[in-house]
Design an enzyme around this catalytic site. Structure first.
Site, PDB file in Angstrom:
ATOM      1  N   ASP A 116      35.576  25.870  -8.963  1.00  0.00           N
ATOM      2  CA  ASP A 116      36.436  25.104  -9.733  1.00  0.00           C
ATOM      3  C   ASP A 116      35.616  25.088 -11.096  1.00  0.00           C
ATOM      4  OD1 ASP A 116      37.954  24.180  -7.847  1.00  0.00           O
ATOM      5  OD2 ASP A 116      36.975  22.679  -7.285  1.00  0.00           O
ATOM      6  N   GLN A 145      41.261  27.233 -17.543  1.00  0.00           N
ATOM      7  CA  GLN A 145      41.945  25.965 -18.025  1.00  0.00           C
ATOM      8  C   GLN A 145      42.706  26.288 -19.324  1.00  0.00           C
ATOM      9  OE1 GLN A 145      39.215  22.824 -18.282  1.00  0.00           O
ATOM     10  NE2 GLN A 145      38.499  23.140 -16.416  1.00  0.00           N
ATOM     11  N   ARG A 166      42.376  31.388 -10.935  1.00  0.00           N
ATOM     12  CA  ARG A 166      43.405  30.286 -10.742  1.00  0.00           C
ATOM     13  C   ARG A 166      43.623  29.774 -12.099  1.00  0.00           C
ATOM     14  NH1 ARG A 166      40.572  25.642  -8.501  1.00  0.00           N
ATOM     15  NH2 ARG A 166      40.873  26.573  -6.594  1.00  0.00           N
ATOM     16  N   HIS A 209      51.995  22.352 -10.903  1.00  0.00           N
ATOM     17  CA  HIS A 209      53.183  21.532 -10.071  1.00  0.00           C
ATOM     18  C   HIS A 209      54.381  21.620 -10.887  1.00  0.00           C
ATOM     19  CE1 HIS A 209      49.276  19.719  -8.458  1.00  0.00           C
ATOM     20  NE2 HIS A 209      50.135  19.937  -7.448  1.00  0.00           N
ATOM     21  N   ARG A 267      42.238   7.999  -9.045  1.00  0.00           N
ATOM     22  CA  ARG A 267      42.502   9.183 -10.038  1.00  0.00           C
ATOM     23  C   ARG A 267      44.176   9.644  -9.709  1.00  0.00           C
ATOM     24  NH1 ARG A 267      37.451  10.974  -9.644  1.00  0.00           N
ATOM     25  NH2 ARG A 267      38.128  13.088  -8.814  1.00  0.00           N
TER      26      ARG A 267
END
Length: 286
Positions: A116, A145, A166, A209, A267
């Site tokens: 991550d 990101q 990713r 999403h 969160r």
């Protein structure tokens, strides 16, 4: 791993929609259910920003146990580790040592390791550690990101390496000097980064999403032929996850687990209005 099993008459019946349980058996059971519906699992032990070497080593040990059990269970599952969880806040050396041990264990079981990405202060150290490990063990991936202005340069570096990227929009709040703040700018950057990856990478992981971004990924796949997968969080648009899998797309659900579920759950329900409403319905009907 410490902690008791999730207690059935407390908050976990609601939190269970976003967290797979407190221990390794629980997350493996959840992954079996996902696999039955054609969805893979990306398993993340909750925990971050440890400033104690022992805590970082303990969570690294859980990941190594998890990798062994994934291999034995023959599940479609990967792990995803946070640098600050396995020692980055202790020191770069501690993080690199623990990540190396996890990757060595993954190699023993032919398993996939995601790394991550956290806040902007960790990017360079995380990139360097990923590059050092993926050169020896290519069955790895790194989160990047799009809200960071530096991301295109990072992608140019990463597409020359083995492994998978990713791509996410970014959940942290970096300074405006180094990051896009306006939603439209972030979306534009994500689209541009996505197009770059489909043109230059061997495989793309679409961490989103956003229906518009998933549709754009489908278009780019049709244009370039680059294989891709969609990654979404547990508890968010789950019906869409299974629908995409039924359509023949590779889909992975990011599955948190562990006894540090409470802050993660809050969160999630703060992020999205529909998550708050979902939790409220669960309370009223519980």
């Amino acid at each position: 791993m410490g902690g008791s099993l999730l207690h059935p008459n407390m908050i976990p019946p609601i939190a269970n929609n976003f967290v797979a349980g407190e221990d390794v058996p629980s997350v493996l059971d959840h992954t079996r259910d996902l696999n039955a519906g054609g969805v893979g699992g990306i398993l993340n032990l909750l925990g971050e920003h440890y400033d104690d070497r022992a805590n970082a080593a303990a969570d690294a040990a859980v990941y190594k146990e998890l990798l062994a059990q994934i291999g034995e269970a023959d599940l479609d599952a990967r792990i995803s580790v946070k640098p600050s969880q396995i020692g980055l806040d202790v020191g770069a050396g501690t993080f690199e040592e623990n990540l190396g041990d996890i990757v060595d264990t993954a190699a023993e079981h032919d398993a996939f390791v995601w790394v991550d990405m956290e806040d902007h202060t960790t990017i360079d150290t995380t990139l360097d550690a990923f590059e050092a490990n993926v050169a020896e063990y290519p069955n790895m991936g790194l989160c990047v990101q799009s809200n960071m202005k530096r991301t295109r340069e990072d992608l140019e570096r990463l597409v020359e390496l083995p492994g998978t990227v990713r791509l996410v929009k970014g959940a942290y709040d970096p300074p405006k000097e180094i990051a896009y703040k306006d939603k439209a700018d972030v979306n534009r950057a994500y689209r541009e980064d996505l197009a770059y990856l489909f043109e230059h990478a061997d495989h793309v992981a679409v961490g989103s999403h956003d229906p518009a971004m998933i549709e754009r990924a489908k278009e780019l796949h049709d244009e370039h032929g680059t294989p891709f997968e969609v990654q979404m969080l547990m508890g968010v648009r789950e019906e869409t996850q299974f629908d995409l899998a039924a359509e023949g797309y590779d889909v992975y659900q990011y599955v948190p687990f562990g006894d540090k579920w409470l802050s993660y759950f809050y969160r999630r329900i703060r992020e999205r209005k529909e998550n708050v409403l979902f939790a409220a319905r669960a309370v009223l009907s519980g």
